[in-house]
Scaffold this active site. Structure first.
Site, PDB file in Angstrom:
ATOM      1  CB  ILE A  15      -0.954  -0.007   1.216  1.00  0.00           C
ATOM      2  CG1 ILE A  15      -1.998  -1.120   1.055  1.00  0.00           C
ATOM      3  CG2 ILE A  15      -1.639   1.348   1.381  1.00  0.00           C
ATOM      4  CD1 ILE A  15      -2.824  -1.378   2.301  1.00  0.00           C
ATOM      5  CG  ASN A  83       1.455   2.192   4.641  1.00  0.00           C
ATOM      6  OD1 ASN A  83       0.347   1.660   4.663  1.00  0.00           O
ATOM      7  ND2 ASN A  83       2.527   1.600   4.098  1.00  0.00           N
ATOM      8  CE1 TYR A 147      -1.609  -5.159  11.636  1.00  0.00           C
ATOM      9  CE2 TYR A 147      -3.928  -5.784  11.625  1.00  0.00           C
ATOM     10  CZ  TYR A 147      -2.844  -5.167  11.019  1.00  0.00           C
ATOM     11  OH  TYR A 147      -3.000  -4.565   9.793  1.00  0.00           O
TER      12      TYR A 147
END
Length: 251
Positions: A15, A83, A147
């Site tokens: 990404i 990111n 996470y």
């Protein structure tokens, strides 16, 4: 008009790299940050108007270096794209503190450190922050205690940033990707997992890296000039379905 500058972390692949390429296509200059120097060199080899920086966003001293190099090369920062992240999954019982801290260090601490360091530059440009969280920060799932929690914290951090930095003209938004067809995902997702996502996602497919990049670049652009504090799930409708009953679907 001076070209705008984006600072993209985790930019060597996936990404982050797709977002970098879209910024460049739109006429921006980009500082690419990643801790994988070899991959970063390879990713940036065919790109122009870029500055590759090998650094670790979880390190305060590295973060200072990132901003210093970016400002020295480009003179400004108009958009910070947080990111960089690690995907380390495992059962709660097997998630020791070392694993927990490893995930939090990059996924949460890195976002905090980069945003704090970039704020003075963003004040100058009335720029913006786009944090990349995950659908796992919006809905719980197995094996994602560290996470998912880190990504949920990024969502709340985004709202804090929007509330506090808005008076300086700085916007802060968050993109939560759903399942994305990256090389890594396809390497570890079995056919059963792929089929299960097909059943659970209203659009019946994974997203692409480019589709997530489009959402990120929109929020970073002037087209989103009155949008701040928002959490955008780019997930094919995954979050909207709740538990769902795939057996009742027509296809």
């Amino acid at each position: 008009m001076t070209q705008k500058v984006a600072l993209v972390t985790g930019a060597a692949r996936g990404i982050g790299l797709a977002t970098t390429r879209l910024f460049l296509k739109s006429g921006w200059r980009v500082a690419l940050v990643d801790w994988d120097g070899a991959e970063l060199t390879s990713a940036s080899a065919d790109l122009e108007q870029v500055l590759p920086i090998e650094c670790d966003v979880s390190s305060p001293s590295d973060v200072e270096d990132i901003l210093s190099k970016t400002l020295s090369a480009f003179g400004q920062v108009d958009a910070l794209i947080n990111n960089a992240g690690v995907a380390d999954f495992g059962p709660i019982e097997e998630t020791d503190f070392e694993r927990w801290r490893r995930v939090m260090a990059t996924n949460l601490d890195g976002v905090f450190l980069m945003s704090q360091a970039a704020t003075p530059a963003l004040k100058e440009t009335k720029g913006n922050i786009v944090n990349i969280a995950s659908i796992s920060g919006l809905r719980a799932s197995t094996l994602r205690v560290a996470y998912g929690t880190s990504k949920a914290a990024v969502i709340q951090l985004t709202k804090q940033q929007a509330a506090e930095l808005g008076e300086y003209g700085i916007r802060a938004n968050c993109v939560c990707p759903g399942p994305v067809r990256t090389k890594l995902a396809m390497a570890v997702h079995s056919q059963d997992i792929i089929d299960a996502y097909h059943d659970a996602i209203p659009l019946n497919r994974y997203g692409s890296e480019e589709e997530i990049a489009e959402a990120i670049c929109f929020l970073a652009s002037d087209k989103a000039s009155y949008i701040t504090g928002q959490i955008l799930a780019a997930d094919g409708g995954f979050d909207s379905t709740g538990v769902g009953l795939p057996a009742l679907r027509k296809s």
